[in-house]
Design a protein around this motif. Structure first.
Motif, short mmCIF file in Angstrom:
data_model
loop_
_atom_site.label_atom_id
_atom_site.label_comp_id
_atom_site.label_asym_id
_atom_site.label_seq_id
_atom_site.Cartn_x
_atom_site.Cartn_y
_atom_site.Cartn_z
N GLN A 1 58.73 119.06 25.54
CA GLN A 1 58.22 119.16 26.90
C GLN A 1 56.71 119.10 26.88
O GLN A 1 56.06 119.98 26.36
CB GLN A 1 58.68 120.49 27.53
CG GLN A 1 60.17 120.63 27.66
CD GLN A 1 60.74 119.68 28.71
OE1 GLN A 1 60.07 119.33 29.67
NE2 GLN A 1 61.97 119.26 28.51
N GLY A 2 56.16 118.06 27.42
CA GLY A 2 54.72 117.91 27.49
C GLY A 2 54.19 118.41 28.82
O GLY A 2 54.94 118.87 29.70
N LEU A 3 52.90 118.34 28.98
CA LEU A 3 52.26 118.73 30.23
C LEU A 3 52.24 117.56 31.19
O LEU A 3 52.24 116.40 30.79
CB LEU A 3 50.83 119.20 29.95
CG LEU A 3 50.69 120.45 29.08
CD1 LEU A 3 49.22 120.75 28.84
CD2 LEU A 3 51.36 121.65 29.71
N ASP A 4 52.19 117.86 32.48
CA ASP A 4 52.11 116.78 33.46
C ASP A 4 50.70 116.19 33.46
O ASP A 4 49.73 116.87 33.08
CB ASP A 4 52.52 117.29 34.85
CG ASP A 4 51.60 118.37 35.34
OD1 ASP A 4 50.83 118.12 36.28
OD2 ASP A 4 51.64 119.49 34.77
N PRO A 5 50.54 114.95 33.87
CA PRO A 5 49.23 114.28 33.80
C PRO A 5 48.13 114.99 34.59
O PRO A 5 46.97 114.99 34.16
CB PRO A 5 49.50 112.89 34.38
CG PRO A 5 50.96 112.67 34.14
CD PRO A 5 51.60 114.01 34.25
N ALA A 6 48.47 115.62 35.70
CA ALA A 6 47.44 116.32 36.49
C ALA A 6 46.85 117.49 35.70
O ALA A 6 45.64 117.73 35.73
CB ALA A 6 48.04 116.81 37.80
N TRP B 1 48.62 113.92 22.54
CA TRP B 1 49.38 115.08 22.06
C TRP B 1 50.02 115.82 23.23
O TRP B 1 51.19 116.17 23.19
CB TRP B 1 48.46 116.01 21.26
CG TRP B 1 49.09 117.28 20.86
CD1 TRP B 1 49.10 118.46 21.57
CD2 TRP B 1 49.83 117.56 19.67
NE1 TRP B 1 49.78 119.43 20.90
CE2 TRP B 1 50.24 118.90 19.73
CE3 TRP B 1 50.17 116.80 18.56
CZ2 TRP B 1 50.98 119.50 18.71
CZ3 TRP B 1 50.91 117.39 17.56
CH2 TRP B 1 51.30 118.72 17.63
N LEU B 2 49.23 116.08 24.27
CA LEU B 2 49.71 116.91 25.38
C LEU B 2 50.74 116.22 26.26
O LEU B 2 51.43 116.86 27.04
CB LEU B 2 48.53 117.40 26.22
CG LEU B 2 47.60 118.37 25.50
CD1 LEU B 2 46.39 118.71 26.37
CD2 LEU B 2 48.34 119.64 25.09
N ARG B 3 50.89 114.90 26.14
CA ARG B 3 51.95 114.22 26.87
C ARG B 3 53.33 114.60 26.35
O ARG B 3 54.31 114.56 27.08
CB ARG B 3 51.76 112.71 26.79
CG ARG B 3 50.66 112.21 27.67
CD ARG B 3 50.60 110.68 27.67
NE ARG B 3 49.26 110.28 28.00
CZ ARG B 3 48.45 109.57 27.21
NH1 ARG B 3 48.88 109.14 26.04
NH2 ARG B 3 47.24 109.27 27.59
N ASN C 1 51.35 122.66 23.74
CA ASN C 1 50.62 123.69 23.01
C ASN C 1 49.46 123.08 22.24
O ASN C 1 49.34 121.87 22.13
CB ASN C 1 51.56 124.44 22.07
CG ASN C 1 52.34 123.51 21.17
OD1 ASN C 1 51.98 122.36 21.00
ND2 ASN C 1 53.41 124.01 20.60
N CYS C 2 48.59 123.95 21.75
CA CYS C 2 47.43 123.51 20.98
C CYS C 2 47.90 122.96 19.63
O CYS C 2 48.71 123.59 18.96
CB CYS C 2 46.48 124.70 20.78
SG CYS C 2 45.11 124.34 19.67
N LEU D 1 50.08 126.10 26.52
CA LEU D 1 49.28 125.71 27.68
C LEU D 1 50.14 125.57 28.92
O LEU D 1 49.68 125.08 29.94
CB LEU D 1 48.56 124.38 27.39
CG LEU D 1 47.60 124.39 26.21
CD1 LEU D 1 47.10 123.00 25.93
CD2 LEU D 1 46.46 125.33 26.45
N GLN D 2 51.38 126.01 28.87
CA GLN D 2 52.30 125.88 30.01
C GLN D 2 51.82 126.69 31.21
O GLN D 2 52.00 126.28 32.32
CB GLN D 2 53.72 126.34 29.63
CG GLN D 2 54.49 125.37 28.82
CD GLN D 2 54.97 124.17 29.63
OE1 GLN D 2 54.32 123.71 30.57
NE2 GLN D 2 56.12 123.66 29.25
#
Length: 153
Positions: A71-76, A133-135, A139-140, A147-148
């Motif tokens: 599960q990555g972070l959303d682009p925003a 990475w964050l896509r 996390n770091c 970073l969720q």
């Protein structure tokens, strides 16, 4: 004398007369049971080989569930992370950048590089490296701080 013994053929003398060979009831029973056991064991071995060849082992079904997709972070959220220009002698008010290289690409930070600072742990990376990475991860890359919970500001 030795030559006369060599010329005589060897005769096997047996007291067993096969003309009167008889199998009685108990012997027939044991022969049938023995042959049945041999056939049964052979069929069980063939069945076990068939099961092992065409089906996965039962224990593997229980212990190897398919892994959850990352599960990555959303682009925003990724674009809302602060970006600074790296200067080798600069001190910033956001964070003290002690890193001299990007832990993702292992490239040394040069003056003018866009460096993205993660809010939870204040680790810094090249912007394009950490965005990739964050896509896929949330996390770091260095300390695995999540970073969720970070919301877009």
């Amino acid at each position: 004398m030795a030559s006369s013994q060599d010329s005589q053929p060897f005769h096997w003398h047996s007291d067993f007369d096969d003309r009167n060979f008889q199998i009685r009831g108990r012997t027939v029973f044991f022969v049938i049971v023995l042959l049945s056991l041999i056939v049964l064991v052979t069929l069980l071995i063939l069945y076990a080989r068939w099961v092992c060849r065409f089906r996965p082992p039962f224990a593997a079904d229980l212990h190897h569930a398919p892994p959850a997709p990352p599960q990555g972070l959303d682009p925003a959220t990724i674009h809302s992370l602060p970006i600074i220009l790296h200067r080798s002698s600069a001190t910033t008010t956001i964070t003290s950048i002690n890193e001299v290289e990007c832990c993702i690409c292992l490239g040394i930070f040069q003056d003018g590089d866009k460096v993205k600072v993660l809010p939870e742990c204040h680790h810094s990376y090249h912007s394009q490296c950490v965005d990739k990475w964050l896509r896929t991860q949330s996390n770091c890359p260095l300390c695995r701080a999540s970073l969720q919970g970070h919301s877009a500001v």
